[in-house]
Design a protein around this motif. Structure first.
Motif, PDB file in Angstrom:
ATOM      1  N   SER B  28       0.854  -1.076   0.168  1.00 47.47           N
ATOM      2  CA  SER B  28       0.077   0.263   0.071  1.00 47.47           C
ATOM      3  C   SER B  28       1.205   1.527  -0.140  1.00 47.47           C
ATOM      4  O   SER B  28       0.044   2.686   0.022  1.00 47.47           O
ATOM      5  CB  SER B  28      -0.918  -0.379   1.483  1.00 47.47           C
ATOM      6  OG  SER B  28      -1.516  -0.976   1.331  1.00 47.47           O
ATOM      7  N   SER B  29       2.301   1.284   0.714  1.00 45.97           N
ATOM      8  CA  SER B  29       3.331   2.200   0.551  1.00 45.97           C
ATOM      9  C   SER B  29       3.728   2.717  -0.711  1.00 45.97           C
ATOM     10  O   SER B  29       5.220   3.664  -0.840  1.00 45.97           O
ATOM     11  CB  SER B  29       4.039   2.431   1.105  1.00 45.97           C
ATOM     12  OG  SER B  29       4.712   1.229   1.373  1.00 45.97           O
ATOM     13  N   HIS B  30       3.766   1.579  -1.942  1.00 47.24           N
ATOM     14  CA  HIS B  30       4.163   1.103  -3.086  1.00 47.24           C
ATOM     15  C   HIS B  30       5.713   1.631  -3.035  1.00 47.24           C
ATOM     16  O   HIS B  30       6.313   2.032  -3.913  1.00 47.24           O
ATOM     17  CB  HIS B  30       3.596   2.545  -3.378  1.00 47.24           C
ATOM     18  CG  HIS B  30       2.692   2.806  -4.139  1.00 47.24           C
ATOM     19  ND1 HIS B  30       1.692   2.153  -4.932  1.00 47.24           N
ATOM     20  CD2 HIS B  30       1.141   3.945  -3.961  1.00 47.24           C
ATOM     21  CE1 HIS B  30      -0.021   2.625  -4.832  1.00 47.24           C
ATOM     22  NE2 HIS B  30       0.307   3.448  -3.842  1.00 47.24           N
ATOM     23  N   ARG B 161      10.898   3.676   4.509  1.00 48.16           N
ATOM     24  CA  ARG B 161      11.054   2.656   4.019  1.00 48.16           C
ATOM     25  C   ARG B 161      11.561   1.544   3.868  1.00 48.16           C
ATOM     26  O   ARG B 161      10.541   0.084   4.010  1.00 48.16           O
ATOM     27  CB  ARG B 161      11.844   3.277   2.652  1.00 48.16           C
ATOM     28  CG  ARG B 161      10.990   3.358   1.542  1.00 48.16           C
ATOM     29  CD  ARG B 161      11.754   4.657   0.579  1.00 48.16           C
ATOM     30  NE  ARG B 161      10.575   4.576  -0.626  1.00 48.16           N
ATOM     31  CZ  ARG B 161      10.408   4.234  -2.088  1.00 48.16           C
ATOM     32  NH1 ARG B 161      10.482   3.391  -2.119  1.00 48.16           N
ATOM     33  NH2 ARG B 161       8.999   4.866  -2.114  1.00 48.16           N
ATOM     34  N   SER B 230       2.925   6.780   8.744  1.00 45.41           N
ATOM     35  CA  SER B 230       3.660   5.208   8.795  1.00 45.41           C
ATOM     36  C   SER B 230       4.615   4.931   9.825  1.00 45.41           C
ATOM     37  O   SER B 230       4.559   3.782   9.543  1.00 45.41           O
ATOM     38  CB  SER B 230       4.676   6.004   7.527  1.00 45.41           C
ATOM     39  OG  SER B 230       6.094   7.275   7.926  1.00 45.41           O
TER      40      SER B 230
END
Lengths: 215, 309
Positions: B28-30, B161, B230
């Motif tokens: 979903s966070s690509h 990330r 996040s």
């Protein structure tokens, strides 16, 4: 990894270029306004109008380019949303500065000598808020804890601008100038004050972005 | 060996339902594509099953005596329960469904080890509580750490990330370690499989589930979770992974969803938000009651019809 790094580095460069363009726009605003205060000649203003229009358009192009770059998946969606939000928010400041200059240019405003000093002060205070906004944006990419220092300064300048605005409007309406002129001048004062209001909106956003990352 | 199909089916259903909960945030966070996430999940689940799955196998095996037929009935009952409750969009836990299925067999045969069942029940109760504590403490420590590090915008983004990527992998590992016993633990006890065969086949069946049908679950579940910032999403995943891992070490398979609900509450408490609604509590209680009860009923019916009791 190198792909992410290069994309982010590129993004940072573009944001810096955007801030430089927007700052140039604000410089033109102040120079134009001070020049007009001196001789109230629209012909003197014209090169500034052309310059601010061009710089503002270039800043807009850069902003759109950054927005497109953000969609190339270089950042997580939260960061992307934050940068998009802050760019939109910051962009409203030079936009307002441009509209003030256009207002003076199109309305052939006469600013009586007794108000000139106050107007000059108002222009300078509002101009200075953008410097603090740009500093806060740069701090996002340099030292998050510095953001709050800049935004606090924006708050101080915004309050100073409000005080000048109120005093100036009172002064305008207690003068013997014709009512139509009073209303036009009041509008100009409010529009100039909107520059620091927009800077304050951007500061609020910047504070949230920094706070989220410092928890 | 045909009886193993029920275990594989349960493992697959578990993978479909739960694997998405471990790597969905990364998709979903690509950060990674769906395919890469499914592959990451599958590999880590398999690793978790092979390295950390043994304790859970021993616990489930010691609940009651098992034959190939009883293991088949218990797994099939649990798989049916997971399938039906999923179709009805109701909260479901494969771990709890399987214990319900085993309980049905144990009650019919009169061989239930109530002490082990008690341990399992206590662990179920402690799952959301554990999630809550770990979530709260992890949030407190990591947020302090982040403040001290004072990362700028892009460094923070990069850290999120990669941390998300690693924690998704760890989360999948914990799921494999904690839940592999559900798929093949009973067949190990029944003597149909060796330990390494049980962990391998169980791990593969859950991994298969994550590779096949979890795309929808991934997007719906984590598009909601990522409404959190996040950092909170990351703490949530880490807390869930730690909770599952701890229970994998204790040797009791537990529900990933219930661990997540606890962790959400823990994070909320630290942020002074009230993130847990009455409906979330209702979901926990419903999950506790429905999955084992339905599986118990199915297993009694199936066992009676197979004349196991």
């Amino acid at each position: 990894m190198p792909i992410f790094f290069s994309k982010k580095h590129y993004l940072l460069e573009m944001i810096d270029s955007y801030l430089a363009k927007a700052s140039a726009c604000m410089d033109t605003f102040l120079s134009a306004f001070l020049a007009y205060l001196q001789d109230e000649n629209c012909e003197t203003l014209q090169p500034f109008v052309d310059q601010i229009n061009q710089t503002e358009a270039e800043a807009d192009d850069l902003r759109r380019k950054i927005e497109l770059t953000l969609y190339e998946k270089a950042l997580i969606p939260e960061s992307r949303g934050d940068i998009l939000g802050i760019l939109e928010s910051v962009d409203k400041i030079p936009n307002k500065a441009q509209s003030v200059i256009l207002q003076i240019d199109t309305e052939y405003l006469h600013i009586p000598a007794c108000f000139k000093e106050d107007f000059q002060q108002l222009a300078k205070v509002n101009f200075q808020t953008f410097g603090q906004v740009a500093g806060a944006v740069r701090s996002l990419f340099d030292n998050l804890k510095e953001v709050r220092k800049f935004t606090a300064e924006i708050g101080i300048k915004e309050r100073a601008s409000d005080a000048i605005e109120r005093g100036l409007i009172r002064k305008i309406f207690s003068s013997s100038a014709p009512m139509g002129e009073k209303i036009l001048l009041k509008e100009l004062v409010i529009e100039m004050g909107n520059i620091s209001d927009r800077a304050e909106d951007a500061a609020d956003r910047l504070n949230i972005i920094a706070a989220k990352r410092l928890i | 060996m045909i009886k193993l199909v029920a275990g594989i089916l349960l493992g697959w259903a578990l993978g479909v339902n739960d694997a998405a909960k471990t790597v969905g945030a990364a998709v979903s966070s690509h950060m990674i594509s769906y395919r890469a996430a499914a592959l990451l999940s599958a590999v880590c689940i398999l690793l978790g099953a092979l390295i950390g799955g043994e304790a859970g196998m021993r616990t489930l095996g010691s609940l009651t005596g098992q034959t190939g037929n009883s293991a088949f009935v218990a797994c099939l009952s649990a798989a049916m329960t997971v399938g039906i409750l999923t179709l009805l969009h109701l909260p479901v836990s494969a771990s709890q469904a399987l214990v319900g299925g085993v309980l049905g067999i144990g009650m019919l045969c009169g061989q239930m080890d109530w002490g082990v069942l008690g341990k399992v029940l206590i662990c179920w109760l402690l799952t959301p509580v554990g999630g809550l504590f770990i979530g709260g403490i992890a949030y407190l420590i990591l947020s302090r750490l982040l403040f001290i590090m004072n990362l700028h915008f892009l460094k923070y983004d990069q850290l999120m990330r990669w941390a998300l990527f690693l924690i998704c992998g760890y989360s999948a590992y914990s799921l494999g370690a904690n839940n592999v016993a559900n798929a093949t633990g009973l067949f190990l006890k029944a003597g149909l499989l060796t330990l390494s065969q049980a962990t391998l086949i169980g791990g593969l069946s859950i991994a298969l589930g994550s590779l096949t049908f979890s795309r929808g679950v991934m997007h719906t579940l984590f598009s909601r979770i990522l409404l959190m910032d996040s950092f909170s999403a990351l703490v949530l995943l880490l807390s869930v992974a730690l909770t599952l891992h701890i229970f994998a070490l204790i040797g009791v398979p537990v529900s990933i969803s219930q661990a997540a609900i606890g962790a959400v509450l823990g994070i909320g408490l630290m942020k002074n938000f009230r993130l847990l609604s009455l409906s979330s509590l209702f979901q926990i209680v419903l999950g506790w009651l429905m999955s084992p009860t339905l599986a118990l009923i199915f297993s009694i019916i199936l066992a009676k019809s197979c004349r196991l009791g």
